[in-house]
Design a protein around this motif. Sequence first.
Motif, short mmCIF file in Angstrom:
data_model
loop_
_atom_site.label_atom_id
_atom_site.label_comp_id
_atom_site.label_asym_id
_atom_site.label_seq_id
_atom_site.Cartn_x
_atom_site.Cartn_y
_atom_site.Cartn_z
N PHE A 1 11.81 1.90 1.15
CA PHE A 1 10.61 1.74 0.33
C PHE A 1 10.51 2.90 -0.64
CE2 PHE A 1 9.52 -0.59 4.14
CZ PHE A 1 9.05 -1.76 3.59
N GLY A 2 9.85 2.64 -1.77
CA GLY A 2 9.56 3.73 -2.68
C GLY A 2 8.61 4.70 -2.01
N GLU A 3 8.72 5.99 -2.40
CA GLU A 3 7.86 6.98 -1.73
C GLU A 3 6.39 6.77 -2.05
OE1 GLU A 3 8.92 10.52 -4.86
OE2 GLU A 3 10.39 9.28 -3.84
N ARG A 4 6.12 6.04 -3.18
CA ARG A 4 4.73 5.82 -3.55
C ARG A 4 4.14 4.56 -2.93
NH1 ARG A 4 5.40 6.92 -10.02
NH2 ARG A 4 5.94 9.10 -9.86
N PHE A 5 4.96 3.81 -2.23
CA PHE A 5 4.51 2.52 -1.70
C PHE A 5 3.29 2.72 -0.80
CE2 PHE A 5 4.85 -0.89 1.55
CZ PHE A 5 4.59 -1.94 0.71
N ARG A 6 2.25 1.94 -1.06
CA ARG A 6 0.99 2.12 -0.34
C ARG A 6 0.85 1.06 0.74
NH1 ARG A 6 -1.06 2.46 -5.97
NH2 ARG A 6 -2.09 0.45 -5.82
N THR B 1 -8.55 -1.91 0.44
CA THR B 1 -7.82 -2.69 -0.57
C THR B 1 -6.64 -1.91 -1.14
OG1 THR B 1 -9.44 -1.95 -2.15
CG2 THR B 1 -9.72 -4.15 -1.30
N CYS C 1 -6.34 0.83 -2.91
CA CYS C 1 -6.46 1.18 -4.32
C CYS C 1 -6.02 2.61 -4.59
CB CYS C 1 -7.89 0.96 -4.81
SG CYS C 1 -9.09 2.03 -4.01
N ASN C 2 -5.86 3.41 -3.54
CA ASN C 2 -5.35 4.78 -3.69
C ASN C 2 -6.37 5.76 -4.26
OD1 ASN C 2 -3.11 6.31 -3.02
ND2 ASN C 2 -2.34 6.36 -5.12
#
Lengths: 167, 373
Positions: free
Chosen positions: A50-55, A115, A117-118
């Motif tokens: 996964f990408g490191e930013r994957f939430r 949700t 949204c970060n």
Amino acid sequence: MNAIINYFSEVLNGGISLLKGMGITGKHFVRSPKEIITQQYPENKDTLVFGERFRAQLFMEHNDENQIRCDACQTCETVCPNGSIEVVWHREADPETGKKKKVLDKYVYHLSMCTFCNLCVLACPTEAIKMNQEFETAVYDRSELTKVLNKPGSKFSQDFVDKSLEK
Amino acid sequence: MTTTDVNTNLKTQEYLINMGPQHPAAHGVLRLILTVDGEIIHKVDPDLGYIHRSIEKMCERDTYKQIVHLTDRLDYLSSHINNEAVCLAVENALGIEVPDRVKYIRTIMAELTRLASHQLWWGVMGMDIGALTAFMYAFRDREMINDIMEETVGARLTMNYNIPGGLMFDIHPGFQKKVKDFIKHFRKALPEYNTLLSDNIIFKKRLQGIGYISKEDAIAYGVSGPSARGSGISCDVRKIHPYSAYDKVEFNEILIEGGDSYDRYMVRMKEMEESMNIIDQLIDNIPEGDFQVKTPALIKLPKGEYYQKVETARGELGVFIISDGKKSPYRFKFRSPGFSNLSILDKISRGHKIADLVAIMSSLDFVIPDIDR
């Protein structure tokens, strides 16, 4: 007569265009196995990248000494649009300075309302919370979706915050 | 009774059937009440509200930074473009000028979103007509865009990448290479799409002459986006009111005069090529700079009314904000393309068969959460 010719030429053209389409699917059917893009999930679960930013879901980082970066400032609770974060805290006198400070009791995270949204992660001044890559969030009971993110006995550490902010 | 008696005495009768809300060929929970005579449609009466989440009302509760993530859930296939619309409206109201870098990245992302949306539409269009293979090919290519989004944005569908004042993060170091790889791959894949469906005689026969929208009707009903451009109406917001970096790129507005389902289909197919051209022009020239402008933690818009429109994959999305100077808007209104496009469905499907209705709906490209909000 013309109508009959038209009819049969249409049938012929239909057949040709069908064969053209089948040519493409046929080409993909016989191509080399290296090009196959289908993934064998869940057998390949360990090798998924996964990408490191994957939430996927929120978590709180602890270091080896069970220290956390959260000082219960409640910014995340304020910015969350859905009320999925509840910060439970009490005031305690600091043993060194004697000033009363907020101390985190429980960091409650309602995954069912989140949700992804970060906004909480962006708002956190001490980088205490982050999103991880654990995407399989299905559970048997709804109550399991309410999680306490800080481990029992974890303490806030200013050094831990400073180290992380330096990076 | 003789045969003539049977023909004169037997009358056919209109009857009602429900298509949806749980219909496999409808792409969401849209209920169509059909008045049919045999298989011929006499009237289509859309019934909405099955996925109404009162997003507009929720916007009045939230702060301007929180509103952005709700727009992901309008037209979820153009989530990035929806985010952009709200951000642009707030930025214009505050008088913020975002750096060129932000504008470029936003435009590239918007075009990638448009490509992904059109790919999904193409796959589903094939499936509605009865060609299941198309769906697999479309999803193969859409997966590449999803991977790009996952790496840079962190999400695959509900992206929430824009924030008022810029972007959430800078682009990932591998972004440009991945996008270029995708464009290279998709330029080869698009002719495959055409051979599989566009040139297929059976497919053509199902669409040509079905669901004709005249120029006048399209304007009267407020149809926008590719559906209107298939009737020859120039309505591309990117061209007429350029926002972000659209004034810096050269691209053609696809116009086809015909007006039937196949023309709407072809507009979208050609739009995919244009989207790739736009990305090609921008991807190597992303200027250096900041990826966001500092905004106050709690944005308060000055009193007044603000409107911003953008071109989503489905047409013109308008965002209308009335602010009374507080931290959340007094009224927040979306002009969604899907709702206006749906209104013409009754007019164009009268006299066609039920199976054609599925093709017409597909050619108008509905996303139900966008219609209901």
